[in-house]
Design a protein around this motif. Structure first.
Motif, PDB file in Angstrom:
ATOM      1  N   TYR A 109       0.830  -1.202   0.000  1.00  9.53           N
ATOM      2  CA  TYR A 109       0.000   0.000   0.000  1.00  9.53           C
ATOM      3  C   TYR A 109       0.865   1.254   0.000  1.00  9.53           C
ATOM      4  O   TYR A 109       0.520   2.259  -0.626  1.00  9.53           O
ATOM      5  N   MET A 110       1.976   1.195   0.706  1.00  5.35           N
ATOM      6  CA  MET A 110       2.909   2.318   0.663  1.00  5.35           C
ATOM      7  C   MET A 110       3.384   2.558  -0.772  1.00  5.35           C
ATOM      8  O   MET A 110       3.389   3.694  -1.262  1.00  5.35           O
ATOM      9  N   ASN A 113       0.868   4.167  -2.923  1.00  2.00           N
ATOM     10  CA  ASN A 113       0.642   5.569  -2.557  1.00  2.00           C
ATOM     11  C   ASN A 113       1.709   6.507  -3.100  1.00  2.00           C
ATOM     12  O   ASN A 113       1.433   7.698  -3.297  1.00  2.00           O
ATOM     13  N   VAL A 114       2.918   5.994  -3.330  1.00  2.00           N
ATOM     14  CA  VAL A 114       4.007   6.896  -3.721  1.00  2.00           C
ATOM     15  C   VAL A 114       4.544   6.628  -5.119  1.00  2.00           C
ATOM     16  O   VAL A 114       5.296   7.447  -5.651  1.00  2.00           O
ATOM     17  N   GLY A 273      -1.688   6.711  -5.434  1.00  2.00           N
ATOM     18  CA  GLY A 273      -2.722   6.971  -4.452  1.00  2.00           C
ATOM     19  C   GLY A 273      -4.039   7.438  -5.032  1.00  2.00           C
ATOM     20  O   GLY A 273      -4.831   8.063  -4.330  1.00  2.00           O
ATOM     21  N   VAL A 308      -3.609   7.507   3.767  1.00  2.00           N
ATOM     22  CA  VAL A 308      -2.312   7.586   3.066  1.00  2.00           C
ATOM     23  C   VAL A 308      -1.143   7.741   4.035  1.00  2.00           C
ATOM     24  O   VAL A 308      -0.155   7.000   3.965  1.00  2.00           O
ATOM     25  N   THR A 312       1.793   4.788   4.769  1.00  2.00           N
ATOM     26  CA  THR A 312       2.968   5.082   3.951  1.00  2.00           C
ATOM     27  C   THR A 312       4.210   5.203   4.814  1.00  2.00           C
ATOM     28  O   THR A 312       5.273   4.656   4.481  1.00  2.00           O
TER      29      THR A 312
END
Length: 338
Positions: A109-110, A113-114, A273, A308, A312
């Protein structure tokens, strides 16, 4: 099960020309398209937000408690996602460790998001395959099964809540989405039938399709469906608690609608994200439910923080502390491009 090697992934690598093949160049256009969509959508959302009243943030004890609760619920949803992924891998004969599933879910998920093009999924595949004693294609197949479970539940929620319960809030789009969902299911069934008749293509795609086909097993499929329903029930709690943190109180039906609407918007190719697309969905949903423009902006900003920022930061810490740091991000991205 043995992990993939460069030879098994790329049997023609030794004779490949030095320049990238056309198919690779075409694939590289998708992240660019997603970023362009995000830039345009985000620019539109920012322009719209500047025309609204100033946002407000949690200030009372009740609002701050709601914010903390939203973060806690999101952590719980992530735990259930990790458990679901572990079940999918074990059903494919892999031997994942629960601690790796938890940590790699957070790291994935991190990455999403980036990094563009859902590169967090590539990181999960790259890091999970050797640790779960599974091939990369098998791990990819479990992620495909995850996505299909999520999409199936969310589309049903969107159609049922938007059309059957909220009536005009969903507009005419729910009928179109229902038709597209049925059409997609039929196309997938026909496509798999054609692929199964082609021995070479079937052999290449079978490990990827295995986890999805395994959902036909009654006990296994039902358990994963229940887990998926639980995930999105918790996610609905996240969205409701975040709304309460900015004074936008929602009932369960409204919370389900917001989650389903934003998730449908998130299917549009976008940048890291779901920047822009998800924000547009939040603004649309809040206004449809009677909220003001300022409330929509407040909710949008606070929701971004909840879903987020904590995951993250934690994902980056876990990546550096346990899985080799940024160099594995680069390796995973290179793997995804190849």
């Amino acid at each position: 099960m043995s992990t993939d090697t460069p030879t098994s992934e790329h049997p023609l690598a030794a004779v490949a020309p030095p320049t990238a093949p056309p198919s690779r160049r075409r694939r590289s256009l998708l992240p660019i398209l997603g970023i362009l969509v995000s830039v345009v959508a985000l620019a539109g959302v920012v322009w719209w937000a500047t025309k609204q009243e100033a946002p407000t943030f949690p200030s009372t004890a009740g609002q701050i408690s709601a914010l903390i609760g939203a973060i806690g619920l999101y952590a719980l949803a992530t735990v259930v996602r990790a458990e679901r992924w572990e079940r999918l891998l074990k059903d494919e004969g892999a031997t994942p460790k629960r601690v790796d599933m938890y940590m790699l879910t957070v790291i994935g998920y991190m990455g999403n998001n980036v990094l563009p093009a859902r590169a967090g999924d590539a990181i999960r595949v790259f890091l999970a395959a050797p640790r779960a004693n599974a091939s990369k294609r098998t791990v990819v197949g479990t992620l495909v099964a995850e996505r299909l479970l999520d999409v199936a539940v969310l589309l049903v929620l969107f159609v049922a809540v938007g059309y059957g319960l909220l009536g005009e809030v969903g507009g005419n789009s729910v009928e179109l989405i229902a038709v597209l969902a049925v059409g997609g299911a039929v196309a997938a069934a026909v496509g798999w039938r054609l692929i199964s008749n082609n021995e070479k293509v079937h052999g290449a795609l079978a490990p990827i399709a295995s986890a999805t086909l395994g959902l036909r097993k009654a006990h296994h499929g039902a358990r994963l469906l229940v887990m998926t329903l639980l995930i999105w029930a918790i996610e609905t709690g996240v969205w409701m608690a975040t709304g309460a943190a900015v004074g936008f109180n929602m009932g369960v039906i409204e919370g389900l609608y917001m989650v389903a609407l934003a998730s449908v918007f998130s299917m549009i190719p976008s940048g890291p994200g779901y920047a822009g697309t998800q924000d547009a969905a939040v603004a649309t949903g809040v206004k449809a439910l009677g909220g003001t423009g300022g409330t929509a902006v407040s909710y949008m900003l606070m929701l971004r923080f909840v879903i987020v920022v904590p995951i993250t930061i934690l994902g980056l810490i876990l990546l550096v502390a346990r899985y080799g740091g940024i160099k594995n991000l680069r390796a995973a991205r290179a793997e995804a491009r190849s």
